[in-house]
Design an enzyme around this catalytic site. Structure first.
Site, PDB file in Angstrom:
ATOM      1  N   THR A 155       0.822  -1.216   0.000  1.00  0.00           N
ATOM      2  CA  THR A 155       0.000   0.000   0.000  1.00  0.00           C
ATOM      3  C   THR A 155       0.851   1.257   0.000  1.00  0.00           C
ATOM      4  OG1 THR A 155      -1.789  -1.150   1.148  1.00  0.00           O
ATOM      5  CG2 THR A 155      -1.808   1.251   1.254  1.00  0.00           C
ATOM      6  N   SER A 172       1.501  -7.536  -1.089  1.00  0.00           N
ATOM      7  CA  SER A 172       2.075  -8.636  -0.308  1.00  0.00           C
ATOM      8  C   SER A 172       1.181  -9.871  -0.311  1.00  0.00           C
ATOM      9  CB  SER A 172       2.371  -8.201   1.128  1.00  0.00           C
ATOM     10  OG  SER A 172       1.192  -7.946   1.855  1.00  0.00           O
ATOM     11  N   THR A 192       1.120  -4.686   4.197  1.00  0.00           N
ATOM     12  CA  THR A 192       0.800  -5.080   5.572  1.00  0.00           C
ATOM     13  C   THR A 192       0.130  -6.450   5.662  1.00  0.00           C
ATOM     14  OG1 THR A 192      -1.325  -3.915   5.451  1.00  0.00           O
ATOM     15  CG2 THR A 192       0.563  -2.686   6.331  1.00  0.00           C
ATOM     16  N   ASP A 193      -0.462  -6.923   4.562  1.00  0.00           N
ATOM     17  CA  ASP A 193      -1.236  -8.173   4.626  1.00  0.00           C
ATOM     18  C   ASP A 193      -0.417  -9.346   5.147  1.00  0.00           C
ATOM     19  OD1 ASP A 193      -3.331  -6.761   3.584  1.00  0.00           O
ATOM     20  OD2 ASP A 193      -3.670  -8.085   1.881  1.00  0.00           O
TER      21      ASP A 193
END
Length: 365
Positions: free
Chosen positions: A58, A96, A129-130
């Site tokens: 992101t 990710s 961040t995933d």
């Protein structure tokens, strides 16, 4: 409307002042060129520097009409948010949620190469961040340097009206350059907090304070790391080889009324290892014990984790619960959640540890 404009201007002035302070503390010189210049040439006056490795996420994403937000910006563009000159390398530019084990092995190699330069004081990895908690843990498992490796990212896209990426990146660079964070291993820096890779997890889908768990190692204030604790370190494992790329470790969830059919399919479909995300302290429903025993008999190791956010896995309950699952050959994950258990399992299986898998796994729980 004029008041809003004044507020945003003041905020920008504060950010610029903070990044000048960061430049001084990192022993870096200020950028004179175009902040959007995609080149990655370091300033010749720099003696010590932080190396930023970009992977996408992101923090590098922009929204295209009808296509949603996608990773587009390279590491040099992200570094343009700083007034400090840093070295940058684009390893990947993707979300990710699309990463593979092969991608992670490429990233591991890039991190190792960056750390090998004596003038590099630390590494920052920009990442979605995933799956950041998984990548961070893998990097930590093989980390041998006393220099910090810091992962960061964003909850808001780069073209958001109020992106959080610039501040997260500034904090991460300051953390990577901080002598106080040496010998702390791999860290996640997000929303002003620095956490250990082990035990960290994403707990918010939308809020800016996306991560929790692990050891809260430091808080970032005015571009400086205020250390609160030091994480426990484990002996590093060997680097992943090409065999790691194709290891298949599946996570099988447990829930009310679940049948063992998914577990049975994973066994029959040729998984190399299985993480059972049990309920509570490590339990599963009717029929799971028999399938765990079948997997273990076929040479497929099974790790018993929990779907609960916090707390260890302990075999307490019978009648198909944790006691019976462990009795059938499942290995308790300790404090590791299912995704991080999977990363450790894949790294070990990629080494071909064979009959010593259980001992090797338990040594890191």
């Amino acid at each position: 409307m004029p008041q809003c404009q004044r507020s945003r201007t003041d905020d920008r002035a504060e950010r610029v002042a903070l990044r000048h302070l960061l430049a001084a503390r990192c022993s870096l010189t200020l950028r004179d060129g175009d902040a959007d210049d995609p080149t990655t040439t370091p300033n010749e006056g720099i003696s010590m520097y932080v190396h930023i490795l970009g992977t996408g996420g992101t923090i590098s994403s922009r929204t295209r009409e009808g296509a949603g937000a996608t990773a587009t910006d390279g590491a040099a563009s992200l570094a343009g948010m700083l007034t400090a000159e840093v070295r940058t390398t684009d390893v990947l530019t993707t979300g990710s949620y699309l990463l593979t084990f092969a991608d992670l092995r490429i990233l591991v190699k890039a991190v190792q190469e960056a750390l090998a330069d004596d003038d590099c004081v630390g590494v920052v990895v920009t990442h979605g961040t995933d799956t950041m908690e998984e990548t961070a843990f893998l990097l930590d498992l093989v980390h041998t340097s006393d220099k910090p490796v810091v992962l960061t990212g964003a909850q808001r896209a780069a073209d958001s009206s109020h992106p959080d990426g610039p501040d997260n990146l500034a904090d991460a660079v300051a953390a990577a350059a901080s002598p106080a964070l040496r010998e702390c291993g791999v860290l996640v820096c997000f929303a002003g907090q620095v956490r250990s890779a082990r035990g960290v997890r994403k707990t918010q889908t939308w809020e800016l304070t996306a991560f929790d768990g692990g050891t809260l190692v430091a808080e970032m204030r005015d571009g400086e790391a205020h250390v609160l604790a030091r994480p426990r370190r484990y002996p590093p494992l060997p680097l992943p080889t090409e065999a790691f790329d194709n290891v298949r470790v599946e996570i099988v969830p447990c829930f009310l009324g679940a049948t063992p059919r998914v577990l049975a399919h994973v066994i029959d479909d040729g998984a190399d290892g299985i993480v059972l995300a049990g309920t509570g302290i490590g339990n599963a429903g009717v029929g799971f014990v028999d399938e765990v025993a079948r997997a273990v008999a076929a040479g497929i190791p099974v790790v018993l984790a929990s779907r609960v956010v916090w707390g260890p896995v302990k075999p307490i309950y019978g009648n198909g619960g944790g006691v019976d699952l462990v009795g059938a050959g499942a290995i308790p994950s300790g404090d590791l959640n299912a995704p991080q258990s999977r990363m450790l399992m894949a790294l070990l299986l990629g080494r071909g540890v064979g009959d010593k898998f259980a001992d090797n796994f338990v040594a890191f729980t």
